[in-house]
Design a protein around this motif. Structure first.
Motif, mmCIF file in Angstrom:
data_model
loop_
_atom_site.group_PDB
_atom_site.id
_atom_site.type_symbol
_atom_site.label_atom_id
_atom_site.label_comp_id
_atom_site.label_asym_id
_atom_site.label_seq_id
_atom_site.Cartn_x
_atom_site.Cartn_y
_atom_site.Cartn_z
ATOM 1 N N GLU A 90 5.346 9.712 -1.246
ATOM 2 C CA GLU A 90 3.959 9.328 -0.965
ATOM 3 C C GLU A 90 3.663 7.917 -1.458
ATOM 4 O O GLU A 90 2.984 7.147 -0.783
ATOM 5 C CB GLU A 90 2.985 10.329 -1.607
ATOM 6 N N PHE A 91 4.177 7.572 -2.651
ATOM 7 C CA PHE A 91 3.969 6.229 -3.194
ATOM 8 C C PHE A 91 4.587 5.184 -2.279
ATOM 9 O O PHE A 91 3.973 4.156 -1.973
ATOM 10 C CB PHE A 91 4.562 6.132 -4.604
ATOM 11 N N LYS A 92 5.799 5.444 -1.831
ATOM 12 C CA LYS A 92 6.496 4.501 -0.964
ATOM 13 C C LYS A 92 5.756 4.323 0.360
ATOM 14 O O LYS A 92 5.576 3.199 0.835
ATOM 15 C CB LYS A 92 7.933 4.973 -0.706
ATOM 16 N N GLU A 93 5.333 5.448 0.941
ATOM 17 C CA GLU A 93 4.601 5.370 2.211
ATOM 18 C C GLU A 93 3.292 4.611 2.051
ATOM 19 O O GLU A 93 2.915 3.820 2.913
ATOM 20 C CB GLU A 93 4.343 6.775 2.759
ATOM 21 N N GLU A 94 2.604 4.844 0.935
ATOM 22 C CA GLU A 94 1.335 4.150 0.686
ATOM 23 C C GLU A 94 1.563 2.656 0.468
ATOM 24 O O GLU A 94 0.791 1.822 0.953
ATOM 25 C CB GLU A 94 0.629 4.762 -0.526
ATOM 26 N N ALA A 95 2.625 2.289 -0.229
ATOM 27 C CA ALA A 95 2.943 0.877 -0.448
ATOM 28 C C ALA A 95 3.217 0.185 0.884
ATOM 29 O O ALA A 95 2.732 -0.929 1.133
ATOM 30 C CB ALA A 95 4.140 0.739 -1.384
ATOM 31 N N VAL A 96 3.960 0.845 1.755
ATOM 32 C CA VAL A 96 4.256 0.272 3.075
ATOM 33 C C VAL A 96 2.977 0.162 3.905
ATOM 34 O O VAL A 96 2.727 -0.847 4.555
ATOM 35 C CB VAL A 96 5.330 1.109 3.814
ATOM 36 N N ARG A 97 2.139 1.199 3.845
ATOM 37 C CA ARG A 97 0.878 1.167 4.584
ATOM 38 C C ARG A 97 -0.006 0.013 4.110
ATOM 39 O O ARG A 97 -0.587 -0.717 4.917
ATOM 40 C CB ARG A 97 0.132 2.492 4.428
ATOM 41 N N LEU A 98 -0.091 -0.180 2.798
ATOM 42 C CA LEU A 98 -0.866 -1.297 2.259
ATOM 43 C C LEU A 98 -0.321 -2.639 2.741
ATOM 44 O O LEU A 98 -1.088 -3.539 3.092
ATOM 45 C CB LEU A 98 -0.853 -1.272 0.724
ATOM 46 N N ALA A 99 0.997 -2.771 2.748
ATOM 47 C CA ALA A 99 1.615 -4.018 3.190
ATOM 48 C C ALA A 99 1.311 -4.302 4.656
ATOM 49 O O ALA A 99 1.145 -5.463 5.053
ATOM 50 C CB ALA A 99 3.126 -3.966 2.965
ATOM 51 N N GLN A 100 1.205 -3.254 5.457
ATOM 52 C CA GLN A 100 0.981 -3.441 6.886
ATOM 53 C C GLN A 100 -0.490 -3.628 7.240
ATOM 54 O O GLN A 100 -0.805 -4.295 8.219
ATOM 55 C CB GLN A 100 1.548 -2.242 7.663
ATOM 56 N N THR A 101 -1.395 -3.037 6.455
ATOM 57 C CA THR A 101 -2.792 -3.020 6.885
ATOM 58 C C THR A 101 -3.754 -3.827 6.023
ATOM 59 O O THR A 101 -4.855 -4.121 6.465
ATOM 60 C CB THR A 101 -3.317 -1.564 6.927
ATOM 61 N N SER A 102 -3.365 -4.195 4.813
ATOM 62 C CA SER A 102 -4.328 -4.830 3.909
ATOM 63 C C SER A 102 -4.579 -6.299 4.216
ATOM 64 O O SER A 102 -5.599 -6.841 3.813
ATOM 65 C CB SER A 102 -3.867 -4.683 2.459
ATOM 66 N N GLY A 103 -3.652 -6.943 4.869
ATOM 67 C CA GLY A 103 -3.801 -8.368 5.132
ATOM 68 C C GLY A 103 -3.372 -9.233 3.952
ATOM 69 O O GLY A 103 -3.369 -10.453 4.041
ATOM 70 N N GLY A 137 3.184 -3.061 -9.345
ATOM 71 C CA GLY A 137 4.194 -3.118 -10.393
ATOM 72 C C GLY A 137 5.603 -2.902 -9.897
ATOM 73 O O GLY A 137 6.444 -2.353 -10.605
ATOM 74 N N ILE A 138 5.857 -3.320 -8.669
ATOM 75 C CA ILE A 138 7.194 -3.183 -8.082
ATOM 76 C C ILE A 138 7.619 -4.529 -7.513
ATOM 77 O O ILE A 138 6.826 -5.473 -7.456
ATOM 78 C CB ILE A 138 7.219 -2.103 -6.971
ATOM 79 N N SER A 139 8.854 -4.611 -7.067
ATOM 80 C CA SER A 139 9.329 -5.858 -6.474
ATOM 81 C C SER A 139 8.983 -5.895 -4.981
ATOM 82 O O SER A 139 8.864 -4.850 -4.341
ATOM 83 C CB SER A 139 10.845 -5.989 -6.647
ATOM 84 N N ASP A 140 8.837 -7.103 -4.476
ATOM 85 C CA ASP A 140 8.537 -7.213 -3.045
ATOM 86 C C ASP A 140 9.724 -6.780 -2.198
ATOM 87 O O ASP A 140 9.558 -6.278 -1.089
ATOM 88 C CB ASP A 140 8.061 -8.619 -2.672
ATOM 89 N N SER A 141 10.946 -6.914 -2.752
ATOM 90 C CA SER A 141 12.122 -6.454 -1.989
ATOM 91 C C SER A 141 12.111 -4.937 -1.834
ATOM 92 O O SER A 141 12.630 -4.410 -0.851
ATOM 93 C CB SER A 141 13.416 -6.924 -2.661
ATOM 94 N N ALA A 142 11.512 -4.236 -2.798
ATOM 95 C CA ALA A 142 11.399 -2.781 -2.674
ATOM 96 C C ALA A 142 10.528 -2.435 -1.474
ATOM 97 O O ALA A 142 10.875 -1.555 -0.677
ATOM 98 C CB ALA A 142 10.819 -2.172 -3.951
ATOM 99 N N ILE A 143 9.406 -3.113 -1.338
ATOM 100 C CA ILE A 143 8.520 -2.842 -0.195
ATOM 101 C C ILE A 143 9.221 -3.161 1.113
ATOM 102 O O ILE A 143 9.132 -2.399 2.078
ATOM 103 C CB ILE A 143 7.195 -3.629 -0.318
ATOM 104 N N HIS A 144 9.944 -4.283 1.145
ATOM 105 C CA HIS A 144 10.684 -4.638 2.366
ATOM 106 C C HIS A 144 11.707 -3.557 2.709
ATOM 107 O O HIS A 144 11.832 -3.164 3.874
ATOM 108 C CB HIS A 144 11.386 -5.994 2.208
ATOM 109 N N GLY A 145 12.430 -3.067 1.698
ATOM 110 C CA GLY A 145 13.428 -2.017 1.925
ATOM 111 C C GLY A 145 12.792 -0.721 2.392
ATOM 112 O O GLY A 145 13.299 -0.066 3.311
ATOM 113 N N TRP A 146 11.673 -0.356 1.770
ATOM 114 C CA TRP A 146 10.975 0.871 2.163
ATOM 115 C C TRP A 146 10.433 0.760 3.580
ATOM 116 O O TRP A 146 10.470 1.710 4.348
ATOM 117 C CB TRP A 146 9.847 1.185 1.195
ATOM 118 N N ARG A 147 9.929 -0.431 3.915
ATOM 119 C CA ARG A 147 9.390 -0.640 5.259
ATOM 120 C C ARG A 147 10.506 -0.500 6.294
ATOM 121 O O ARG A 147 10.325 0.132 7.339
ATOM 122 C CB ARG A 147 8.744 -2.027 5.339
#
Length: 98
Positions: free
Chosen positions: A11-24, A35-45
């Motif tokens: 759920e945390f990973k999905e929410e992080a990806v959703r924020l990256a895609q929709t928050s602007g 509190g995570i690395s941006d590469s983590a979000i890229h990998g999860w996405r």
């Protein structure tokens, strides 16, 4: 001693990806806020895009098929143990009846 790797829920990973895609906001800013690395979000996405519902299977990065295989192996081991116990019991009772 080895470095401990943080474990994040699906759920945390999905929410992080959703924020990256929709928050602007930039991914780097979202990563800092979480509190995570941006590469983590890229990998999860990337994983979410490739595997959709099967993304982030948890526990050792297993797919549903791998988890089913693991479950079946455990079940087979349990049944084999039961079989061995019953086989020994039959052997014991057959000796007693003679």
């Amino acid at each position: 001693m080895g470095k401990l790797q943080k474990v994040y829920t699906k759920e945390f990973k999905e929410e992080a990806v959703r924020l990256a895609q929709t928050s602007g906001k930039p991914i780097a800013q979202i990563a800092r806020e979480l509190g995570i690395s941006d590469s983590a979000i890229h990998g999860w996405r990337k994983e979410l895009a490739e595997h959709e519902k099967d993304a982030f299977p948890g526990k050792g990065h297993q797919t549903a098929l791998e988890e089913e295989n693991r479950r079946l192996k455990r079940e087979l081991e349990r049944v084999q143990q039961e079989h061995d116990i019953l086989k020994k019991a039959v052997s014991i009772f057959s000796r007693e009846s003679k």
